[in-house]
Design a protein around this motif. Structure first.
Motif, PDB file in Angstrom:
ATOM      1  N   ILE A 123       0.788  -1.384   0.024  1.00 51.44           N
ATOM      2  CA  ILE A 123       0.068   0.006   0.117  1.00 51.44           C
ATOM      3  C   ILE A 123       0.851   1.168  -0.065  1.00 51.44           C
ATOM      4  CG2 ILE A 123      -1.562   1.411   1.481  1.00 51.44           C
ATOM      5  CD1 ILE A 123      -2.919  -1.443   2.319  1.00 51.44           C
ATOM      6  N   ILE A 124       1.901   1.282   0.902  1.00 55.60           N
ATOM      7  CA  ILE A 124       2.900   2.418   0.898  1.00 55.60           C
ATOM      8  C   ILE A 124       3.580   2.630  -0.559  1.00 55.60           C
ATOM      9  CG2 ILE A 124       5.026   3.292   1.984  1.00 55.60           C
ATOM     10  CD1 ILE A 124       4.180   1.765   4.436  1.00 55.60           C
ATOM     11  N   GLY A 125       3.871   1.550  -1.094  1.00 50.15           N
ATOM     12  CA  GLY A 125       4.635   1.787  -2.392  1.00 50.15           C
ATOM     13  C   GLY A 125       3.729   2.140  -3.422  1.00 50.15           C
ATOM     14  N   VAL A 126       2.136   1.579  -3.632  1.00 50.73           N
ATOM     15  CA  VAL A 126       1.378   2.192  -4.459  1.00 50.73           C
ATOM     16  C   VAL A 126       1.053   3.649  -4.287  1.00 50.73           C
ATOM     17  CG1 VAL A 126      -1.128   1.906  -5.120  1.00 50.73           C
ATOM     18  CG2 VAL A 126       0.334  -0.016  -4.657  1.00 50.73           C
ATOM     19  N   VAL A 127       0.803   4.170  -2.844  1.00 54.97           N
ATOM     20  CA  VAL A 127       0.423   5.588  -2.675  1.00 54.97           C
ATOM     21  C   VAL A 127       1.854   6.328  -3.071  1.00 54.97           C
ATOM     22  CG1 VAL A 127       0.491   7.118  -0.779  1.00 54.97           C
ATOM     23  CG2 VAL A 127      -0.846   5.036  -0.633  1.00 54.97           C
ATOM     24  N   PHE A 128       3.053   5.808  -2.871  1.00 55.64           N
ATOM     25  CA  PHE A 128       4.360   6.708  -3.148  1.00 55.64           C
ATOM     26  C   PHE A 128       4.567   6.877  -4.613  1.00 55.64           C
ATOM     27  CE2 PHE A 128       8.683   6.664  -4.545  1.00 55.64           C
ATOM     28  CZ  PHE A 128       9.225   7.865  -3.609  1.00 55.64           C
ATOM     29  N   TYR A 129       4.042   5.804  -5.425  1.00 59.50           N
ATOM     30  CA  TYR A 129       4.011   5.749  -6.805  1.00 59.50           C
ATOM     31  C   TYR A 129       3.007   6.636  -7.467  1.00 59.50           C
ATOM     32  CZ  TYR A 129       3.304   4.074 -11.852  1.00 59.50           C
ATOM     33  OH  TYR A 129       3.393   4.168 -13.104  1.00 59.50           O
ATOM     34  N   CYS A 130       1.807   6.863  -6.813  1.00 59.68           N
ATOM     35  CA  CYS A 130       0.943   7.694  -7.481  1.00 59.68           C
ATOM     36  C   CYS A 130       1.014   9.139  -7.144  1.00 59.68           C
ATOM     37  CB  CYS A 130      -0.459   7.425  -6.698  1.00 59.68           C
ATOM     38  SG  CYS A 130      -1.371   5.866  -7.090  1.00 59.68           S
ATOM     39  N   LYS A 131       1.759   9.357  -5.968  1.00 58.25           N
ATOM     40  CA  LYS A 131       2.186  10.695  -5.566  1.00 58.25           C
ATOM     41  C   LYS A 131       3.340  11.092  -6.680  1.00 58.25           C
ATOM     42  CE  LYS A 131       0.865  11.399  -0.852  1.00 58.25           C
ATOM     43  NZ  LYS A 131       1.402  11.501   0.461  1.00 58.25           N
ATOM     44  N   ARG A 132       4.315  10.320  -7.032  1.00 56.19           N
ATOM     45  CA  ARG A 132       5.425  10.573  -7.742  1.00 56.19           C
ATOM     46  C   ARG A 132       4.725  10.784  -9.007  1.00 56.19           C
ATOM     47  NH1 ARG A 132      10.972   7.020  -8.294  1.00 56.19           N
ATOM     48  NH2 ARG A 132      12.100   8.520  -9.568  1.00 56.19           N
ATOM     49  N   ARG A 146       1.920  11.907 -10.118  1.00 57.22           N
ATOM     50  CA  ARG A 146       1.135  13.056  -9.986  1.00 57.22           C
ATOM     51  C   ARG A 146       2.000  14.400 -10.316  1.00 57.22           C
ATOM     52  NH1 ARG A 146      -3.223  13.232  -5.624  1.00 57.22           N
ATOM     53  NH2 ARG A 146      -3.864  11.502  -7.109  1.00 57.22           N
ATOM     54  N   ALA A 147       3.043  13.990  -9.127  1.00 55.71           N
ATOM     55  CA  ALA A 147       3.948  15.341  -9.168  1.00 55.71           C
ATOM     56  C   ALA A 147       4.599  15.483 -10.554  1.00 55.71           C
ATOM     57  CB  ALA A 147       5.069  14.990  -8.154  1.00 55.71           C
ATOM     58  N   LYS A 148       4.910  14.139 -11.231  1.00 56.87           N
ATOM     59  CA  LYS A 148       5.588  14.427 -12.531  1.00 56.87           C
ATOM     60  C   LYS A 148       4.738  15.315 -13.568  1.00 56.87           C
ATOM     61  CE  LYS A 148       8.925  10.640 -12.572  1.00 56.87           C
ATOM     62  NZ  LYS A 148       9.509   9.456 -13.174  1.00 56.87           N
ATOM     63  N   LYS A 149       3.253  14.814 -13.255  1.00 59.79           N
ATOM     64  CA  LYS A 149       2.347  15.386 -14.293  1.00 59.79           C
ATOM     65  C   LYS A 149       2.222  16.683 -14.051  1.00 59.79           C
ATOM     66  CE  LYS A 149      -2.499  14.642 -15.963  1.00 59.79           C
ATOM     67  NZ  LYS A 149      -3.523  13.641 -15.415  1.00 59.79           N
ATOM     68  N   SER A 150       2.061  17.102 -12.661  1.00 57.07           N
ATOM     69  CA  SER A 150       2.129  18.636 -12.370  1.00 57.07           C
ATOM     70  C   SER A 150       3.188  19.363 -12.958  1.00 57.07           C
ATOM     71  CB  SER A 150       2.094  18.695 -10.830  1.00 57.07           C
ATOM     72  OG  SER A 150       1.853  19.789 -10.748  1.00 57.07           O
ATOM     73  N   THR A 151       4.517  18.834 -12.663  1.00 56.29           N
ATOM     74  CA  THR A 151       5.733  19.695 -13.336  1.00 56.29           C
ATOM     75  C   THR A 151       5.463  19.778 -14.717  1.00 56.29           C
ATOM     76  OG1 THR A 151       6.730  18.350 -11.424  1.00 56.29           O
ATOM     77  CG2 THR A 151       8.295  19.298 -13.409  1.00 56.29           C
ATOM     78  N   TYR A 152       4.974  18.748 -15.453  1.00 55.87           N
ATOM     79  CA  TYR A 152       4.887  18.550 -16.845  1.00 55.87           C
ATOM     80  C   TYR A 152       3.766  19.805 -17.391  1.00 55.87           C
ATOM     81  CZ  TYR A 152       3.515  17.341 -21.583  1.00 55.87           C
ATOM     82  OH  TYR A 152       3.125  17.531 -23.081  1.00 55.87           O
ATOM     83  N   GLN A 153       2.810  19.871 -16.614  1.00 53.34           N
ATOM     84  CA  GLN A 153       1.690  20.954 -16.821  1.00 53.34           C
ATOM     85  C   GLN A 153       2.398  22.410 -16.523  1.00 53.34           C
ATOM     86  OE1 GLN A 153      -1.407  19.832 -14.670  1.00 53.34           O
ATOM     87  NE2 GLN A 153      -2.267  18.292 -16.126  1.00 53.34           N
ATOM     88  N   GLU A 154       3.239  22.645 -15.795  1.00 57.23           N
ATOM     89  CA  GLU A 154       3.702  23.595 -15.381  1.00 57.23           C
ATOM     90  C   GLU A 154       4.695  24.155 -16.523  1.00 57.23           C
ATOM     91  OE1 GLU A 154       5.746  23.348 -11.308  1.00 57.23           O
ATOM     92  OE2 GLU A 154       3.722  23.499 -10.448  1.00 57.23           O
ATOM     93  N   ASN A 155       5.408  23.153 -16.992  1.00 58.96           N
ATOM     94  CA  ASN A 155       6.435  23.554 -17.889  1.00 58.96           C
ATOM     95  C   ASN A 155       5.653  23.924 -19.260  1.00 58.96           C
ATOM     96  OD1 ASN A 155       8.492  22.778 -16.277  1.00 58.96           O
ATOM     97  ND2 ASN A 155       8.664  20.766 -17.005  1.00 58.96           N
ATOM     98  N   VAL A 156       4.577  23.042 -19.641  1.00 55.89           N
ATOM     99  CA  VAL A 156       3.679  23.421 -20.961  1.00 55.89           C
ATOM    100  C   VAL A 156       3.167  24.929 -20.623  1.00 55.89           C
ATOM    101  CG1 VAL A 156       1.640  23.047 -22.161  1.00 55.89           C
ATOM    102  CG2 VAL A 156       3.228  21.169 -21.421  1.00 55.89           C
ATOM    103  N   THR A 157       2.565  25.270 -19.339  1.00 54.30           N
ATOM    104  CA  THR A 157       1.891  26.725 -19.150  1.00 54.30           C
ATOM    105  C   THR A 157       3.276  27.526 -19.293  1.00 54.30           C
ATOM    106  OG1 THR A 157       0.408  25.520 -17.641  1.00 54.30           O
ATOM    107  CG2 THR A 157       1.069  28.021 -17.542  1.00 54.30           C
ATOM    108  N   SER A 158       4.422  27.327 -18.560  1.00 59.06           N
ATOM    109  CA  SER A 158       5.522  28.123 -18.848  1.00 59.06           C
ATOM    110  C   SER A 158       5.666  28.578 -20.174  1.00 59.06           C
ATOM    111  CB  SER A 158       6.720  27.692 -18.040  1.00 59.06           C
ATOM    112  OG  SER A 158       7.683  28.572 -17.886  1.00 59.06           O
ATOM    113  N   ARG A 159       5.993  27.638 -21.131  1.00 54.22           N
ATOM    114  CA  ARG A 159       6.101  27.460 -22.485  1.00 54.22           C
ATOM    115  C   ARG A 159       5.339  28.587 -23.076  1.00 54.22           C
ATOM    116  NH1 ARG A 159       8.588  21.524 -24.065  1.00 54.22           N
ATOM    117  NH2 ARG A 159      10.411  21.640 -22.589  1.00 54.22           N
TER     118      ARG A 159
END
Length: 285
Positions: free
Chosen positions: A196-205, A207-220
């Motif tokens: 369960i801890i592994g799944v939660v950590f994977y999902c958070k990671r 989601r964080a990657k997706k958020s970073t990608y969206q921020e990069n797209v918005t910045s561009r």
């Protein structure tokens, strides 16, 4: 009639009278009308009395028998009662001292004769007698009476020594099956928590990657929009306008289309307003 022990006369009977040479040797008359019968008795026998006994009738007829004197000594189980944990091995030692000939030693548990493979017996000579030591090994499953028995052929019943095997149930080890089941259950629970801890950590990671990608797209996108704006500094027919210049903010000049023969503008129109307004610059020749 004469009785002899090892060819030595010990008792004589004549005219129904008994003549004893030793008080230990006696005779009793059991004669009937048809049978002449006497019983010869030896009291307080010893090992020295062993040998040949002869009944001689007036040197006409003699009958012989063999007297074997056996001795029973002491018998005891050493250390008394034995207390062990359930499933452990209990050891009993039985000692038979001063026997002749070698006694037959055996064991019983709760009245049942023990298997001879569970004990062994050794014999040692002690003068003219024999000493035997028997060791019994048995697994402790239930509390029981343990008996050591010894006898020689002349005995009608064996000698016996008894003790108790006591099983201590309070020291019994816990059921290993329950222990294994509990261990497996805890292990599975721990594994589930880790998953369960592994799944939660994977999902958070993720989601964080997706958020970073969206921020990069918005910045561009924002950078692209900013790079597409009009340059606040521009030149109109030799006049420079600056976005932050008071002159640029207050007014800017556009030459009239009418030109003199020299090519210079005939008159200049002055406009006020935002310097970033888009204008098309045309030169007429």
């Amino acid at each position: 009639m004469t009785w002899l022990l090892n060819r030595n006369v010990v008792l004589t009977i004549s005219m129904d009278q008994v003549f004893e040479n030793d008080a230990r040797f006696t005779a009793v008359n059991y004669t009937t009308r048809n049978t002449f019968k006497w019983e010869f008795t030896v009291r307080n026998v010893t090992r020295n009395d062993s040998g040949e006994i002869t009944c001689d009738v007036q040197n006409i007829q003699s009958v012989k028998a063999l007297l074997s004197v056996q001795e029973s000594g002491s018998l005891s189980i050493m250390d008394g009662n034995v207390t062990v944990r359930h499933g452990d091995q209990a050891v009993f030692i039985c000692v038979a001292l001063g026997w002749f000939p070698e006694p037959q030693v055996f064991w019983s548990i709760d009245g049942i004769i023990a298997n001879s493979g569970n004990y062994n017996t050794t014999v040692e000579t002690n003068g003219t007698k024999l000493d035997s030591t028997s060791t019994l090994k048995v697994a402790a499953t239930d509390t029981a009476e343990v008996q050591c028995l010894a006898k020689v052929a002349a005995m009608k019943a064996p000698k016996m020594s008894s003790v108790f095997l006591i099983v201590d149930e309070t020291n019994q080890d816990p059921d290993r099956t329950v222990l294994i089941a509990v261990t497996v259950a805890f292990s599975l629970a721990a594994l589930l928590v880790l998953v369960i801890i592994g799944v939660v950590f994977y999902c958070k990671r993720k989601r964080a990657k997706k958020s970073t990608y969206q921020e990069n797209v918005t910045s561009r996108i924002q950078s692209s929009e900013e790079s597409g704006k009009d340059n606040p500094v521009y030149i109109i027919d030799g006049y420079t306008s600056h976005h932050n210049s008071p002159r640029a903010t207050d007014s800017y000049q556009i030459p009239n289309n009418s030109q003199t023969t020299s090519g210079q503008p005939k008159d200049v129109k002055i406009f006020r307003g935002t310097p970033t307004a888009k204008c098309r610059h045309a030169t007429i020749v």
